[in-house]
Enzyme design. Structure first.
Site, PDB file in Angstrom:
ATOM      1  N   SER A   1       0.956  -1.254   0.034  1.00 31.69           N
ATOM      2  CA  SER A   1       0.057  -0.288  -0.154  1.00 31.69           C
ATOM      3  C   SER A   1       0.489   1.384   0.077  1.00 31.69           C
ATOM      4  O   SER A   1       2.274   1.572   0.558  1.00 31.69           O
ATOM      5  CB  SER A   1      -1.036   0.027   1.293  1.00 31.69           C
ATOM      6  OG  SER A   1      -1.184   1.448   1.333  1.00 31.69           O
TER       7      SER A   1
ATOM      8  N   TYR B   1      -1.851  -0.935  10.261  1.00 33.94           N
ATOM      9  CA  TYR B   1      -1.388  -1.282   9.312  1.00 33.94           C
ATOM     10  C   TYR B   1      -0.490  -0.455   8.303  1.00 33.94           C
ATOM     11  O   TYR B   1       0.275  -1.170   7.483  1.00 33.94           O
ATOM     12  CB  TYR B   1      -2.522  -0.308   8.834  1.00 33.94           C
ATOM     13  CG  TYR B   1      -3.192  -0.284   6.699  1.00 33.94           C
ATOM     14  CD1 TYR B   1      -3.478  -2.111   6.420  1.00 33.94           C
ATOM     15  CD2 TYR B   1      -2.882   0.534   6.036  1.00 33.94           C
ATOM     16  CE1 TYR B   1      -3.421  -2.181   5.072  1.00 33.94           C
ATOM     17  CE2 TYR B   1      -3.385  -0.026   4.704  1.00 33.94           C
ATOM     18  CZ  TYR B   1      -3.697  -0.930   4.371  1.00 33.94           C
ATOM     19  OH  TYR B   1      -3.899  -1.546   3.236  1.00 33.94           O
TER      20      TYR B   1
HETATM   21  N1  LIG Z   1      -8.677  -1.062  -1.348  1.00 32.60           N
HETATM   22  C1  LIG Z   1      -7.584   0.044  -1.117  1.00 32.60           C
HETATM   23  O1  LIG Z   1      -7.958   1.209  -1.723  1.00 32.60           O
HETATM   24  C2  LIG Z   1      -5.761  -0.588  -0.681  1.00 32.60           C
HETATM   25  C3  LIG Z   1      -5.147   0.394  -0.819  1.00 32.60           C
HETATM   26  C4  LIG Z   1      -3.681   0.251  -0.827  1.00 32.60           C
HETATM   27  C5  LIG Z   1      -3.919  -1.332  -0.191  1.00 32.60           C
HETATM   28  N2  LIG Z   1      -5.072  -2.102  -0.395  1.00 32.60           N
HETATM   29  C6  LIG Z   1      -3.871  -3.684  -0.009  1.00 32.60           C
HETATM   30  O2  LIG Z   1      -5.086  -4.586  -1.405  1.00 32.60           O
HETATM   31  C7  LIG Z   1      -5.140  -5.490  -0.929  1.00 32.60           C
HETATM   32  C8  LIG Z   1      -7.053  -5.814  -0.797  1.00 32.60           C
HETATM   33  O3  LIG Z   1      -7.550  -4.956  -0.167  1.00 32.60           O
HETATM   34  P1  LIG Z   1      -9.274  -4.563  -0.604  1.00 32.60           P
HETATM   35  O4  LIG Z   1      -9.611  -3.311   0.015  1.00 32.60           O
HETATM   36  O5  LIG Z   1      -9.444  -5.282  -1.640  1.00 32.60           O
HETATM   37  O6  LIG Z   1     -10.038  -4.741   0.749  1.00 32.60           O
HETATM   38  P2  LIG Z   1     -11.267  -6.160   0.794  1.00 32.60           P
HETATM   39  O7  LIG Z   1     -12.237  -5.717  -0.540  1.00 32.60           O
HETATM   40  O8  LIG Z   1     -11.745  -6.134   2.419  1.00 32.60           O
HETATM   41  O9  LIG Z   1     -10.881  -7.875   0.424  1.00 32.60           O
HETATM   42  C9  LIG Z   1     -10.110  -8.240   1.191  1.00 32.60           C
HETATM   43  C10 LIG Z   1      -9.990  -9.734   0.780  1.00 32.60           C
HETATM   44  O10 LIG Z   1      -9.459 -10.511   1.590  1.00 32.60           O
HETATM   45  C11 LIG Z   1     -10.439 -11.436   2.579  1.00 32.60           C
HETATM   46  N3  LIG Z   1      -9.668 -11.649   2.841  1.00 32.60           N
HETATM   47  C12 LIG Z   1      -9.537 -10.611   4.090  1.00 32.60           C
HETATM   48  N4  LIG Z   1      -9.236 -11.635   5.093  1.00 32.60           N
HETATM   49  C13 LIG Z   1      -9.207 -12.790   5.170  1.00 32.60           C
HETATM   50  C14 LIG Z   1      -8.165 -14.030   5.833  1.00 32.60           C
HETATM   51  N5  LIG Z   1      -8.380 -14.219   7.207  1.00 32.60           N
HETATM   52  N6  LIG Z   1      -8.419 -14.763   4.983  1.00 32.60           N
HETATM   53  C15 LIG Z   1      -8.292 -15.255   4.197  1.00 32.60           C
HETATM   54  N7  LIG Z   1      -8.924 -13.554   3.363  1.00 32.60           N
HETATM   55  C16 LIG Z   1      -9.003 -12.707   3.865  1.00 32.60           C
HETATM   56  C17 LIG Z   1     -11.412 -10.529   1.853  1.00 32.60           C
HETATM   57  O11 LIG Z   1     -12.506 -12.283   2.242  1.00 32.60           O
HETATM   58  P3  LIG Z   1     -13.222 -12.535   3.247  1.00 32.60           P
HETATM   59  O12 LIG Z   1     -13.918 -11.243   4.566  1.00 32.60           O
HETATM   60  O13 LIG Z   1     -14.569 -13.075   3.316  1.00 32.60           O
HETATM   61  O14 LIG Z   1     -12.274 -13.643   4.117  1.00 32.60           O
HETATM   62  C18 LIG Z   1     -11.371  -9.684   0.627  1.00 32.60           C
HETATM   63  O15 LIG Z   1     -11.659 -11.075  -0.894  1.00 32.60           O
HETATM   64  C19 LIG Z   1      -5.093  -5.660   0.524  1.00 32.60           C
HETATM   65  O16 LIG Z   1      -3.817  -5.907   1.153  1.00 32.60           O
HETATM   66  C20 LIG Z   1      -5.305  -4.275   0.931  1.00 32.60           C
HETATM   67  O17 LIG Z   1      -4.376  -4.120   2.258  1.00 32.60           O
HETATM   68  C21 LIG Z   1      -6.019  -1.967  -1.219  1.00 32.60           C
END
Ligand SMILES: NC(=O)c1ccc[n+]([C@@H]2O[C@H](COP(=O)([O-])OP(=O)(O)OC[C@H]3O[C@@H](n4cnc5c(N)ncnc54)[C@H](OP(=O)(O)O)[C@@H]3O)[C@@H](O)[C@H]2O)c1
Length: 263
Positions: free
Chosen positions: A155, A169
């Protein structure tokens, strides 16, 4: 030598594993692989949503999208998942995308220990053990001409300071950026290339729930004046996993509309 785009950026017939592929950035990355002829495994803890998403993506892109329901924040879940993939793909795996992640926001004065454990377990420990335990499967597919790949989703909060009080985080994302370099050094001799992507804001459950799914304020703060799209993040991941990215090693590439480097 082949410099035409269709072979330079191809992931056709490759096998990709995307953790946390049921929504958000993981769904965008899984879609990018499926749209270009790869077979994709996705994981999440919520089984119904995961199975629905796998079906939806397979129908949309016409490829194979296989769901596996597992909690990857602990070693038992990691082992269970690796066994499943080993049974399904005895010939090995081309790409491991360590995407599943969690955030925790809380004021400094009362930030709890549980907010460290949950975030560090999933954002740092889990990608390490997944990479460790996928090594044999990745090494089976990788060769010096066509190495296998690990892409860690970090991130920009691991590079610059965030607006919110997400102490564990930011620390976890800085950790995964440095761990990416360390793993890259360890695995490059096995023809496994490790890199990371540092996304800026993307439409997802994680970011959306922090801003009531109104991204207008965030978009305004980004030099490109919008949040990221599936094309932005899938395109970068496809580059890192294809022939085009085979000489980029241990790098963390921002995908953030200029948030880090143009402000
Ligand atoms: N969105 C942003 O703006 C952003 C920015 C920078 C970085 N990121 C990074 O991108 C990645 C994805 O984030 P996102 O924003 O797409 O988040 P999200 O919408 O919350 O999706 C997270 C995914 O991970 C799964 N997950 C969560 N906890 C888990 C666990 N303990 N075991 C297995 N699977 C798990 C969730 O499904 P379940 O809840 O069903 O397990 C879901 O499929 C993360 O590493 C985040 O830090 C996101």
């Amino acid at each position: 030598m082949s410099l035409d785009i269709s072979s330079l950026f191809s992931v056709e017939r490759k096998v990709a594993v995307v953790t946390g592929g049921s929504r958000g950035i993981g769904e965008m990355l899984a879609s990018g692989f499926l749209a270009n002829g790869a077979k994709v495994y996705i994981t999440a803890r919520k089984e119904d949503a995961l199975n629905l998403k796998a079906k939806e993506l397979a129908e949309k892109f016409g490829g194979e999208c296989i769901p596996f329901c597992v909690d990857l924040s602990n070693i038992e879940g990691v082992n269970e998942f690796v066994k499943f993939i080993s049974d399904c793909e005895p010939e090995g795996v081309d790409f491991l995308i360590n995407n599943a992640g969690a955030a925790w926001g809380h004021p400094f004065e009362s930030f709890p220990e549980s907010g460290w454990d949950k975030v560090m377990d999933l954002n740092v420990k889990s990608p390490f053990f997944l990479t460790q335990k996928f090594k044999t499967l990745l090494a089976k597919k990788g060769n010096s001409e066509d190495p296998s790949r690990v892409v860690n989703i970090a991130s920009i909060d691991g590079i610059r300071l965030p607006l919110m009080e997400t102490f564990s985080y930011t620390a976890s994302k800085s950790a995964i950026i440095h761990l990416t370099r360390h793993l890259a050094k360890t695995l490059v001799k096995d023809n496994i290339i490790v890199n990371a992507i540092a996304p800026g804001p993307f439409d997802s459950h994680m970011l959306g729930k922090a801003v009531n799914f109104d991204y207008s304020f965030i978009a305004e703060s980004i030099p490109r004046k919008r949040i990221g799209s599936p094309e932005d993040i899938a395109g970068l991941c496809l580059y890192l996993c294809s022939r085009a990215g085979a000489y980029t090693v241990g790098e963390t590439i921002t995908c953030d509309g200029g948030a880090v480097n143009a402000t």
